[in-house]
Design an enzyme around this catalytic site. Structure first.
Site, PDB file in Angstrom:
ATOM      1  N   SER A 144      -8.175  -4.239  -3.902  1.00 19.69           N
ATOM      2  CA  SER A 144      -7.637  -3.712  -5.153  1.00 19.69           C
ATOM      3  C   SER A 144      -7.879  -4.713  -6.282  1.00 19.69           C
ATOM      4  O   SER A 144      -9.033  -5.045  -6.564  1.00 19.69           O
ATOM      5  CB  SER A 144      -6.156  -3.374  -4.968  1.00 19.69           C
ATOM      6  OG  SER A 144      -5.681  -2.573  -6.025  1.00 19.69           O
ATOM      7  N   HIS A 158      -5.335   4.446  -0.787  1.00 16.12           N
ATOM      8  CA  HIS A 158      -5.490   3.021  -1.086  1.00 16.12           C
ATOM      9  C   HIS A 158      -4.792   2.182  -0.012  1.00 16.12           C
ATOM     10  O   HIS A 158      -3.602   2.342   0.240  1.00 16.12           O
ATOM     11  CB  HIS A 158      -4.827   2.786  -2.441  1.00 16.12           C
ATOM     12  CG  HIS A 158      -5.277   1.576  -3.176  1.00 16.12           C
ATOM     13  ND1 HIS A 158      -6.577   1.397  -3.599  1.00 16.12           N
ATOM     14  CD2 HIS A 158      -4.589   0.485  -3.615  1.00 16.12           C
ATOM     15  CE1 HIS A 158      -6.663   0.267  -4.268  1.00 16.12           C
ATOM     16  NE2 HIS A 158      -5.481  -0.321  -4.286  1.00 16.12           N
TER      17      HIS A 158
END
Length: 546
Positions: free
Chosen positions: A208, A468
């Protein structure tokens, strides 16, 4: 007689001390570096050396300054048995939002016990958290230590306003968190051999914001002196939430919020912010959120002026890549099929005040909220431009339908495309044209039973797909998300870790996942990606780059 007994006791005492010192030299928990000796902890199947400082504490006059190398010398053995503290942050996932300490610039090292080898390839981790929150503890080491073939290092770096406040000039240029990472990488290169690491076989991996940071580190030409390969998982420098505009406005607004008044001079602003309690500065984050934790990155990387001291980034990343002046090391850039579930899922939660879900409220607030949700508020010149862009996005993904639980998947797809997916072929396209080293990509398509979608929405009645973190938490365990993983995920976890190990050791930068070899995008006319699923892996080729 008394004197004789006393001499015997003295001899025995000296012999004991000498034996103890000799034992200490052989003790694997004791490591010596230029600052002195430090003592780690035995965790059964691995040793850990945590909270080792790589920079002077960024407090007082060193707040909002480039990090200074740690220079203290230890007279006593440094205690490296305490887990790293998070850097001071306004947390997304806890009721108690304010967490961590300002004095936090440390690395934590984990070395497996393996009698068949004395040195290990090294994987260095940059944690995620939108440049705003997170820490080393969020990404576990148990899976990597279980395999016993790599040494792991986790880096802590400044976050939020303390790490990224910028007035856009040389007085308060920003990017302090990125400069922390770079100094830590230098520390690792210089010291990791003392812990059993191979300084010539270092792979940097980030998730990320950590993935975007990894890419930004790679854009320095001398990064090849610090690592031989890099992996950006679900985040790269071209994502719209990474390098943003509008930093100067936010910096002066931060000053106003913490009581610096209506200043217009960056020197005075910096002086005032240095005088304020760090916890007040970080608590001001809540004033930059329009609702919930939106935008999720109010403070992040910026383009610094060329005359800024210790500048980290003085051009847009696209321009850096186009110039060809970046490090020529093998690079992997990835995404998950529903990466945007991280951002979209929170819209399924209910507003405690109205009882309505945020996604229902979005129907009336789309034009207000969309520029913050999708990070184009500062990239559009006028409100009219923003409104036109917002209208076109809604029409493209939802047509004439309303935002609701029923249309959630289309909203999630919008978030995935704009915030994570579209940048991947764009980044590969630029690197393949201007680079000289292999460029690889994979997409992970295997939903976890419980992931960030369920956590952020507080719902189990919605299928989120592969969101994610579903891949990276098979490399670095997170017990707060998963108490256990499935048998197929166990297999994938081991393949991921073997992939990283081989990448660190490969002289040619080749890459494989289990039985599948990655296709190199360098000079390729087609966009090539490895799709990893529950049942295996396969290479996919697209006709052209986006």
């Amino acid at each position: 007689m008394f004197l004789f007994k006393w001499l015997i006791c003295l001899v025995l005492l000296l012999a004991k001390l000498k034996y103890t010192e000799a034992g200490a030299e052989l003790d694997p928990l004791i490591v010596e570096i230029p600052n002195g000796k430090l003592r780690g902890r035995d965790n059964g199947n691995y040793f850990s050396y945590e909270s080792v400082p790589y920079a002077e504490p960024p407090i007082g006059e060193l707040r909002f300054e480039a990090p200074q190398p740690y220079s203290q010398e230890w007279r006593d053995v440094f205690d490296a048995t305490q887990p790293a503290v998070d850097c001071l942050q306004w947390k997304q996932f806890r009721n108690e939002k304010l967490q961590g300490e300002e004095d936090c610039l440390t690395v934590s090292i984990y070395r497996p016990k393996n009698k068949t080898r004395s040195s290990y390839p090294v994987v260095v981790l940059l944690h995620g958290g939108c440049f705003m929150f997170g820490g080393a503890a969020s990404y576990g080491q148990e899976y990597i230590m279980r395999e016993g073939k790599m040494l792991l290092v986790k880096i802590s770096y400044r976050l939020g306003p303390l790490g990224f406040t910028s007035t856009g000039d040389k007085n308060l240029p920003g990017n302090y968190g990125l400069k922390d990472q770079r100094l830590a990488l230098r520390w690792i290169k210089q010291n990791i051999a003392s812990f059993g690491g191979m300084p010539e076989n270092i792979v940097l991996i980030g998730h990320s914001a950590g993935g975007a940071s990894t890419h930004l580190q790679l854009l320095h030409e001398d990064f090849s002196q610090l690592a031989r390969a890099a992996i950006s998982v679900s985040g790269n420098a071209l994502d719209p939430w990474v390098v943003q505009q509008g930093g100067r406005r936010r910096a002066f607004e931060l000053g106003r919020i913490v009581g610096c008044g209506q200043l217009a001079d960056s020197v005075e602003l910096k002086k005032c912010l240095k005088s304020k309690p760090a916890r007040e500065i970080v608590s001001a984050v809540r004033s930059f959120l329009v609702f919930s934790y939106v935008p999720f990155t109010p403070f992040g990387p910026v383009v610094e002026p060329a005359d800024a001291p210790d500048a980290f980034l003085t051009q847009d990343p696209r321009d850096v890549i186009k110039s060809g002046k970046f490090s020529q090391v093998p690079w992997v850039v990835t995404y998950t099929t529903e990466d945007g579930g991280y951002n979209a899922a929170l819209l399924l939660k209910k507003n405690k005040t109205t009882g309505e879900t945020w996604i229902e409220t979005l129907n009336d607030r789309w034009f207000d909220w969309a520029p913050y949700l999708l990070f184009y508020r500062d990239s559009k010149k006028t409100i009219k431009d923003m409104d036109v862009f917002s209208r076109d996005l809604r029409q493209k993904y939802l047509g004439d339908r309303r935002f609701s639980v029923e249309s959630y998947w289309d909203l999630q797809r919008m978030f995935t495309d704009i915030l994570f997916k579209n940048s991947v072929p764009e980044a590969i396209d630029l690197h393949r044209k201007r680079g000289q080293s292999p460029v690889y990509s994979f997409v992970y398509d295997n939903p976890a039973v419980s992931g960030l979608g369920q956590v952020l929405s507080n719902r189990t009645d919605v299928f989120f797909g592969t969101v994610h973190g579903d891949d990276v938490f098979l490399m670095f365990d997170d017990v707060s998300l998963r108490t256990a993983i499935r048998p197929d995920e166990e297999v994938i976890s081991r393949k991921f870790i073997k992939m990283i190990e081989d990448f660190a050791l490969s002289d040619k930068g080749t890459l494989s996942f289990g039985e599948c070899s990655f296709q190199n995008n360098l000079n390729s006319k087609e966009y090539q990606v490895l799709r990893i699923t529950r049942n295996g892996c396969r290479n996919e080729q697209y006709n052209q780059f986006l």
